[in-house]
Motif scaffolding. Structure first.
Motif, PDB file in Angstrom:
ATOM      1  N   LEU A  39     -25.645 -26.030  21.966  1.00 13.03           N
ATOM      2  CA  LEU A  39     -26.202 -26.434  23.256  1.00 13.03           C
ATOM      3  C   LEU A  39     -27.642 -26.893  23.041  1.00 13.03           C
ATOM      4  O   LEU A  39     -28.432 -26.175  22.420  1.00 13.03           O
ATOM      5  N   VAL A  40     -27.961 -28.066  23.560  1.00 13.14           N
ATOM      6  CA  VAL A  40     -29.297 -28.614  23.406  1.00 13.14           C
ATOM      7  C   VAL A  40     -29.686 -29.322  24.699  1.00 13.14           C
ATOM      8  O   VAL A  40     -28.820 -29.824  25.421  1.00 13.14           O
TER       9      VAL A  40
ATOM     10  N   SER B  70     -32.342 -32.762  19.522  1.00 17.95           N
ATOM     11  CA  SER B  70     -31.651 -33.227  18.319  1.00 17.95           C
ATOM     12  C   SER B  70     -30.714 -32.159  17.785  1.00 17.95           C
ATOM     13  O   SER B  70     -30.931 -30.958  17.993  1.00 17.95           O
ATOM     14  N   LEU B  71     -29.687 -32.624  17.103  1.00 19.08           N
ATOM     15  CA  LEU B  71     -28.777 -31.753  16.372  1.00 19.08           C
ATOM     16  C   LEU B  71     -28.363 -32.466  15.094  1.00 19.08           C
ATOM     17  O   LEU B  71     -28.296 -33.701  15.057  1.00 19.08           O
ATOM     18  N   ARG B  72     -28.045 -31.675  14.079  1.00 18.11           N
ATOM     19  CA  ARG B  72     -27.508 -32.223  12.841  1.00 18.11           C
ATOM     20  C   ARG B  72     -26.155 -31.582  12.583  1.00 18.11           C
ATOM     21  O   ARG B  72     -26.071 -30.360  12.393  1.00 18.11           O
ATOM     22  N   LEU B  73     -25.131 -32.393  12.586  1.00 24.02           N
ATOM     23  CA  LEU B  73     -23.793 -31.910  12.298  1.00 24.02           C
ATOM     24  C   LEU B  73     -23.491 -32.066  10.817  1.00 24.02           C
ATOM     25  O   LEU B  73     -23.949 -33.012  10.176  1.00 24.02           O
ATOM     26  N   SER B  74     -22.689 -31.147  10.311  1.00 17.42           N
ATOM     27  CA  SER B  74     -22.247 -31.205   8.919  1.00 17.42           C
ATOM     28  C   SER B  74     -20.729 -31.172   8.877  1.00 17.42           C
ATOM     29  O   SER B  74     -20.085 -30.587   9.756  1.00 17.42           O
ATOM     30  N   CYS B  75     -20.172 -31.782   7.859  1.00 11.47           N
ATOM     31  CA  CYS B  75     -18.726 -31.757   7.633  1.00 11.47           C
ATOM     32  C   CYS B  75     -18.514 -31.506   6.146  1.00 11.47           C
ATOM     33  O   CYS B  75     -18.773 -32.391   5.318  1.00 11.47           O
TER      34      CYS B  75
ATOM     35  N   LYS C  34     -22.803 -32.238  -2.710  1.00  9.85           N
ATOM     36  CA  LYS C  34     -22.404 -31.104  -1.872  1.00  9.85           C
ATOM     37  C   LYS C  34     -21.080 -31.354  -1.168  1.00  9.85           C
ATOM     38  O   LYS C  34     -20.632 -30.496  -0.401  1.00  9.85           O
ATOM     39  N   ASN C  35     -20.481 -32.521  -1.386  1.00  7.33           N
ATOM     40  CA  ASN C  35     -19.220 -32.876  -0.708  1.00  7.33           C
ATOM     41  C   ASN C  35     -19.335 -32.708   0.800  1.00  7.33           C
ATOM     42  O   ASN C  35     -18.423 -32.175   1.449  1.00  7.33           O
ATOM     43  N   THR C  36     -20.446 -33.160   1.347  1.00  9.24           N
ATOM     44  CA  THR C  36     -20.730 -32.951   2.757  1.00  9.24           C
ATOM     45  C   THR C  36     -21.164 -34.239   3.433  1.00  9.24           C
ATOM     46  O   THR C  36     -21.975 -34.992   2.892  1.00  9.24           O
ATOM     47  N   LEU C  37     -20.599 -34.463   4.605  1.00  5.97           N
ATOM     48  CA  LEU C  37     -20.953 -35.577   5.482  1.00  5.97           C
ATOM     49  C   LEU C  37     -21.843 -35.035   6.591  1.00  5.97           C
ATOM     50  O   LEU C  37     -21.630 -33.910   7.066  1.00  5.97           O
ATOM     51  N   TYR C  38     -22.825 -35.830   7.015  1.00  2.83           N
ATOM     52  CA  TYR C  38     -23.753 -35.390   8.054  1.00  2.83           C
ATOM     53  C   TYR C  38     -23.802 -36.403   9.197  1.00  2.83           C
ATOM     54  O   TYR C  38     -23.503 -37.583   9.021  1.00  2.83           O
ATOM     55  N   LEU C  39     -24.229 -35.884  10.352  1.00  4.34           N
ATOM     56  CA  LEU C  39     -24.542 -36.755  11.480  1.00  4.34           C
ATOM     57  C   LEU C  39     -25.794 -36.211  12.140  1.00  4.34           C
ATOM     58  O   LEU C  39     -25.760 -35.138  12.753  1.00  4.34           O
ATOM     59  N   GLN C  40     -26.889 -36.929  11.973  1.00  3.03           N
ATOM     60  CA  GLN C  40     -28.141 -36.565  12.642  1.00  3.03           C
ATOM     61  C   GLN C  40     -28.146 -37.251  13.999  1.00  3.03           C
ATOM     62  O   GLN C  40     -28.003 -38.476  14.073  1.00  3.03           O
ATOM     63  N   MET C  41     -28.311 -36.474  15.045  1.00  4.46           N
ATOM     64  CA  MET C  41     -28.286 -37.007  16.410  1.00  4.46           C
ATOM     65  C   MET C  41     -29.620 -36.712  17.074  1.00  4.46           C
ATOM     66  O   MET C  41     -29.996 -35.536  17.210  1.00  4.46           O
ATOM     67  N   ASN C  42     -30.321 -37.744  17.464  1.00  4.14           N
ATOM     68  CA  ASN C  42     -31.607 -37.619  18.133  1.00  4.14           C
ATOM     69  C   ASN C  42     -31.527 -38.188  19.540  1.00  4.14           C
ATOM     70  O   ASN C  42     -30.585 -38.913  19.878  1.00  4.14           O
ATOM     71  N   SER C  43     -32.529 -37.865  20.344  1.00  5.94           N
ATOM     72  CA  SER C  43     -32.595 -38.376  21.720  1.00  5.94           C
ATOM     73  C   SER C  43     -31.267 -38.169  22.440  1.00  5.94           C
ATOM     74  O   SER C  43     -30.726 -39.092  23.077  1.00  5.94           O
ATOM     75  N   LEU C  44     -30.743 -36.974  22.344  1.00  5.32           N
ATOM     76  CA  LEU C  44     -29.426 -36.695  22.917  1.00  5.32           C
ATOM     77  C   LEU C  44     -29.445 -36.797  24.434  1.00  5.32           C
ATOM     78  O   LEU C  44     -30.441 -36.478  25.095  1.00  5.32           O
TER      79      LEU C  44
END
Length: 113
Positions: free
Chosen positions: A11-12, A17-22, A75-85
């Motif tokens: 919750l933001v 901003s949030l950073r998602l990882s996969c 790291k075998n990881t995908l990211y999604l940086q989300m700003n100005s949500l």
């Protein structure tokens, strides 16, 4: 079979901003395309971003300039940086590998006004 596990949702407040990882269960270095999708309640799943093995990225207009997709092959990881949500970004966010049609279980993002 590739397992994908998303994390980082929450919750933001609007403007935040949030950073998602996969995290993938295997190597992602040679995967041609990895992407993020989202699905809001009562709506169809919506494309958010993709990244190629060569690092080329693409975003639809509503996300351009606010979201950034990236990956860490080590790291075998995908990211999604989300700003100005915005409240309209509220949805469950999924990572996806088109080849093989692999999906994660999703992570909830809620943006309050």
């Amino acid at each position: 079979q590739v397992q994908l596990v998303e994390s980082g949702g929450g919750l933001v407040q609007a403007g935040g901003s949030l950073r998602l990882s996969c995290a993938a269960s295997g190597s992602i270095a040679s995967i041609h395309v990895m992407s993020w999708y989202r699905q809001a309640p009562g709506k169809a799943r919506e494309y958010v971003a993709f990244i190629t093995s060569g690092g080329v990225t693409n975003y639809p207009a509503p996300m351009k300039g606010r979201f950034t997709i990236s990956k860490d092959n080590a790291k075998n990881t995908l990211y999604l940086q989300m700003n100005s949500l915005k409240p309209e970004d509220t949805a469950v966010y999924y990572c996806h590998i088109p080849s093989g049609n692999y999906w994660g279980q999703g992570t909830q993002v809620t943006v309050s006004s």
